[in-house]
Write a protein that holds these residues in place. Structure first.
Motif, PDB file in Angstrom:
ATOM      1  N   SER A  44      47.863  38.184  41.022  1.00 30.14           N
ATOM      2  CA  SER A  44      46.952  37.434  41.889  1.00 30.14           C
ATOM      3  C   SER A  44      45.488  37.853  41.726  1.00 30.14           C
ATOM      4  CB  SER A  44      47.387  37.577  43.352  1.00 30.14           C
ATOM      5  OG  SER A  44      46.537  36.851  44.200  1.00 30.14           O
ATOM      6  N   PRO A  45      45.144  39.147  41.744  1.00 34.55           N
ATOM      7  CA  PRO A  45      43.734  39.502  41.538  1.00 34.55           C
ATOM      8  C   PRO A  45      43.194  39.070  40.183  1.00 34.55           C
ATOM      9  CG  PRO A  45      45.113  41.463  41.582  1.00 34.55           C
ATOM     10  CD  PRO A  45      45.959  40.336  42.065  1.00 34.55           C
ATOM     11  N   ALA A  46      44.037  39.107  39.147  1.00 28.08           N
ATOM     12  CA  ALA A  46      43.601  38.642  37.828  1.00 28.08           C
ATOM     13  C   ALA A  46      43.322  37.148  37.853  1.00 28.08           C
ATOM     14  CB  ALA A  46      44.665  38.972  36.778  1.00 28.08           C
ATOM     15  N   LEU A  47      44.129  36.389  38.578  1.00 28.71           N
ATOM     16  CA  LEU A  47      43.931  34.943  38.680  1.00 28.71           C
ATOM     17  C   LEU A  47      42.622  34.626  39.394  1.00 28.71           C
ATOM     18  CD1 LEU A  47      45.075  32.071  38.287  1.00 28.71           C
ATOM     19  CD2 LEU A  47      46.211  32.332  40.502  1.00 28.71           C
ATOM     20  N   VAL A  48      42.360  35.305  40.512  1.00 26.58           N
ATOM     21  CA  VAL A  48      41.116  35.083  41.251  1.00 26.58           C
ATOM     22  C   VAL A  48      39.905  35.400  40.379  1.00 26.58           C
ATOM     23  CG1 VAL A  48      39.733  35.875  43.203  1.00 26.58           C
ATOM     24  CG2 VAL A  48      42.170  35.445  43.501  1.00 26.58           C
ATOM     25  N   PHE A  49      39.942  36.511  39.685  1.00 28.59           N
ATOM     26  CA  PHE A  49      38.836  36.911  38.812  1.00 28.59           C
ATOM     27  C   PHE A  49      38.608  35.881  37.717  1.00 28.59           C
ATOM     28  CE2 PHE A  49      37.156  38.921  35.027  1.00 28.59           C
ATOM     29  CZ  PHE A  49      36.090  39.663  35.515  1.00 28.59           C
ATOM     30  N   SER A  50      39.679  35.441  37.077  1.00 25.49           N
ATOM     31  CA  SER A  50      39.572  34.501  35.971  1.00 25.49           C
ATOM     32  C   SER A  50      38.970  33.172  36.425  1.00 25.49           C
ATOM     33  CB  SER A  50      40.954  34.271  35.351  1.00 25.49           C
ATOM     34  OG  SER A  50      40.894  33.346  34.299  1.00 25.49           O
ATOM     35  N   ILE A  51      39.386  32.685  37.601  1.00 22.91           N
ATOM     36  CA  ILE A  51      38.868  31.408  38.109  1.00 22.91           C
ATOM     37  C   ILE A  51      37.380  31.503  38.397  1.00 22.91           C
ATOM     38  CG2 ILE A  51      38.928  29.830  40.079  1.00 22.91           C
ATOM     39  CD1 ILE A  51      41.928  30.357  40.222  1.00 22.91           C
ATOM     40  N   PRO A 163      44.015  44.243  46.362  1.00 20.72           N
ATOM     41  CA  PRO A 163      43.305  44.306  45.080  1.00 20.72           C
ATOM     42  C   PRO A 163      42.414  43.106  44.807  1.00 20.72           C
ATOM     43  CG  PRO A 163      45.624  44.891  44.817  1.00 20.72           C
ATOM     44  CD  PRO A 163      45.470  44.342  46.196  1.00 20.72           C
ATOM     45  N   ALA A 164      42.833  41.901  45.227  1.00 25.77           N
ATOM     46  CA  ALA A 164      42.056  40.704  44.931  1.00 25.77           C
ATOM     47  C   ALA A 164      40.679  40.734  45.580  1.00 25.77           C
ATOM     48  CB  ALA A 164      42.819  39.457  45.390  1.00 25.77           C
ATOM     49  N   VAL A 165      40.527  41.489  46.690  1.00 24.98           N
ATOM     50  CA  VAL A 165      39.227  41.585  47.352  1.00 24.98           C
ATOM     51  C   VAL A 165      38.190  42.204  46.411  1.00 24.98           C
ATOM     52  CG1 VAL A 165      37.984  42.726  49.226  1.00 24.98           C
ATOM     53  CG2 VAL A 165      40.183  41.645  49.674  1.00 24.98           C
ATOM     54  N   TYR A 166      38.617  43.143  45.578  1.00 24.79           N
ATOM     55  CA  TYR A 166      37.691  43.805  44.661  1.00 24.79           C
ATOM     56  C   TYR A 166      37.355  42.928  43.459  1.00 24.79           C
ATOM     57  CZ  TYR A 166      38.947  47.885  47.415  1.00 24.79           C
ATOM     58  OH  TYR A 166      39.149  48.755  48.452  1.00 24.79           O
ATOM     59  N   SER A 167      38.223  42.006  43.127  1.00 25.18           N
ATOM     60  CA  SER A 167      37.950  41.143  41.986  1.00 25.18           C
ATOM     61  C   SER A 167      36.876  40.108  42.291  1.00 25.18           C
ATOM     62  CB  SER A 167      39.237  40.436  41.541  1.00 25.18           C
ATOM     63  OG  SER A 167      39.677  39.512  42.516  1.00 25.18           O
ATOM     64  N   GLY A 194      47.547  34.093  33.758  1.00 22.57           N
ATOM     65  CA  GLY A 194      48.471  33.038  33.348  1.00 22.57           C
ATOM     66  C   GLY A 194      49.873  33.227  33.888  1.00 22.57           C
ATOM     67  N   ALA A 195      50.230  34.481  34.184  1.00 21.67           N
ATOM     68  CA  ALA A 195      51.570  34.755  34.714  1.00 21.67           C
ATOM     69  C   ALA A 195      51.655  34.547  36.216  1.00 21.67           C
ATOM     70  CB  ALA A 195      51.971  36.195  34.369  1.00 21.67           C
ATOM     71  N   ALA A 196      50.514  34.380  36.893  1.00 18.82           N
ATOM     72  CA  ALA A 196      50.498  34.372  38.358  1.00 18.82           C
ATOM     73  C   ALA A 196      51.263  33.186  38.946  1.00 18.82           C
ATOM     74  CB  ALA A 196      49.056  34.373  38.863  1.00 18.82           C
ATOM     75  N   ILE A 197      50.895  31.964  38.557  1.00 20.96           N
ATOM     76  CA  ILE A 197      51.485  30.781  39.195  1.00 20.96           C
ATOM     77  C   ILE A 197      52.979  30.657  38.932  1.00 20.96           C
ATOM     78  CG2 ILE A 197      51.476  28.252  39.181  1.00 20.96           C
ATOM     79  CD1 ILE A 197      48.430  28.385  38.995  1.00 20.96           C
ATOM     80  N   PRO A 198      53.463  30.762  37.679  1.00 18.99           N
ATOM     81  CA  PRO A 198      54.920  30.692  37.497  1.00 18.99           C
ATOM     82  C   PRO A 198      55.663  31.798  38.232  1.00 18.99           C
ATOM     83  CG  PRO A 198      53.816  31.291  35.446  1.00 18.99           C
ATOM     84  CD  PRO A 198      52.768  30.824  36.385  1.00 18.99           C
ATOM     85  N   SER A 199      55.076  32.990  38.292  1.00 13.89           N
ATOM     86  CA  SER A 199      55.723  34.088  39.015  1.00 13.89           C
ATOM     87  C   SER A 199      55.808  33.776  40.502  1.00 13.89           C
ATOM     88  CB  SER A 199      54.956  35.392  38.805  1.00 13.89           C
ATOM     89  OG  SER A 199      54.965  35.767  37.454  1.00 13.89           O
ATOM     90  N   MET A 200      54.737  33.177  41.061  1.00 10.08           N
ATOM     91  CA  MET A 200      54.750  32.794  42.471  1.00 10.08           C
ATOM     92  C   MET A 200      55.866  31.798  42.763  1.00 10.08           C
ATOM     93  SD  MET A 200      50.692  32.275  43.223  1.00 10.08           S
ATOM     94  CE  MET A 200      49.511  33.603  42.983  1.00 10.08           C
ATOM     95  N   LEU A 201      56.034  30.844  41.867  1.00 13.26           N
ATOM     96  CA  LEU A 201      57.046  29.809  42.099  1.00 13.26           C
ATOM     97  C   LEU A 201      58.461  30.359  41.970  1.00 13.26           C
ATOM     98  CD1 LEU A 201      55.274  26.909  40.188  1.00 13.26           C
ATOM     99  CD2 LEU A 201      55.578  27.117  42.663  1.00 13.26           C
TER     100      LEU A 201
END
Length: 303
Positions: A44-51, A163-167, A194-201
């Motif tokens: 999730s933090p990697a996804l937020v940072f990337s967006i 962790p996402a707060v720091y990103s 890229g792994a965030a959304i499929p992992s969430m589902l």
């Protein structure tokens, strides 16, 4: 666009991954909590940072849409709190209801639907909404979740462990300075994102398999009505205040009509605030969403 297209190109892939997680849990009796922690602390933090780094919209315009989305979610959170009081719910159930009505699935469902409806321009604005929702979910959402178990000040301090707060400041700082990460760092972040959304589902399906049936049907019905019907109506009203351009307005209203965000199930699991109810809200609103999205799209495309 028609109802069949929406189902085949957006909802069906979502359901396939969720069903996979459900089958894995039911057949192998997997515990969803370890995967929830991996998503929470890494994906999730990697996804937020990337967006935030890659959104093709100026920071000033991003801020206008972000303000609108934050205002909308604040109103929805208040409505969710009022619903919980009306039903006489516990603290944990109150947090679960607020999570379910406030945070929409603006990403893996909202982005493709908006792209199909309004093209690349609509997708760019939808990406702004998605980033804002992710930021709010990983900060305010985590705080709301922890309120179900602790007091407000301790919950606020608990954000330091998200962790996402720091990103967020890192991504915005790099973007404002126009600094790019070196490839050995950027590539792993992109892979995690890229792994965030499929992992969430998959995790959603596992949680549904572990939790069994949905609970509180009356509260679930009210939650679905707020998330799928009242939310886009409120967004439509708020847009008149900020006077967004037409494509941005349409994309924002459409995103506001999306079902409950999958990330809320991760927060509910992480903070142990009625994950069974939140999973049920995600499932119910996702299954009902074609019935509300189709007529809304017809209205928006006719404007």
């Amino acid at each position: 666009m028609n109802l069949l297209t929406i189902f085949l190109e957006t909802l069906l892939p979502v359901m396939v991954l969720a069903v996979l997680g459900y089958v894995l849990q039911r057949t192998l009796r997997l515990d969803p909590r370890p995967l929830a922690q991996v998503v929470f602390y890494a994906f999730s933090p990697a996804l937020v940072f990337s967006i935030l780094v890659d959104i093709p919209v100026a920071l000033t315009e991003l801020a206008r849409v972000a303000i609108l989305v934050l205002l909308l979610m604040t109103v929805l959170a208040i409505i969710g709190w009022g619903m919980a009081r009306a039903f006489g719910l516990s603290r944990t159930m109150t947090s679960a209801v607020i999570l379910s009505v406030t945070f929409m699935n603006a990403g893996n469902l909202g982005l493709p639907v908006t792209h199909l409806a309004f093209g690349e321009t609509g997708l760019a604005w939808a990406s702004v909404v998605y980033a804002t929702v992710n930021l709010a979910t990983n900060s305010a959402g985590a705080w709301i979740s922890s309120l179900g178990r602790t007091g407000p000040w301790r919950s606020l301090l608990g954000l330091a462990k998200v962790p996402a707060v720091y990103s967020i400041p890192l991504a915005l700082g790099l973007r404002s300075l126009e600094v790019s990460l070196p490839q050995p760092v950027a590539i792993p972040i992109d892979l995690l994102a890229g792994a965030a959304i499929p992992s969430m589902l998959v995790l959603l399906g596992m949680q549904l398999g572990a939790n069994g049936r949905a609970i509180r049907p009356r509260v679930l019905a009210g939650t679905a009505a707020v998330r799928l019907i009242l939310s886009p109506a409120l967004a439509w009203a708020v847009i008149w205040v900020l006077k967004l351009e037409p494509v941005a307005a349409r994309a924002t209203i459409l995103e506001a009509a999306m079902p409950t965000a999958v990330l809320t199930s991760i927060l509910a699991s992480q903070y142990e605030v009625e994950p069974e109810f939140v999973s049920g809200a995600i499932l119910l609103t996702t299954l009902l969403s074609p019935l509300t999205l189709a007529p809304l799209l017809l209205i928006l495309q006719g404007l």
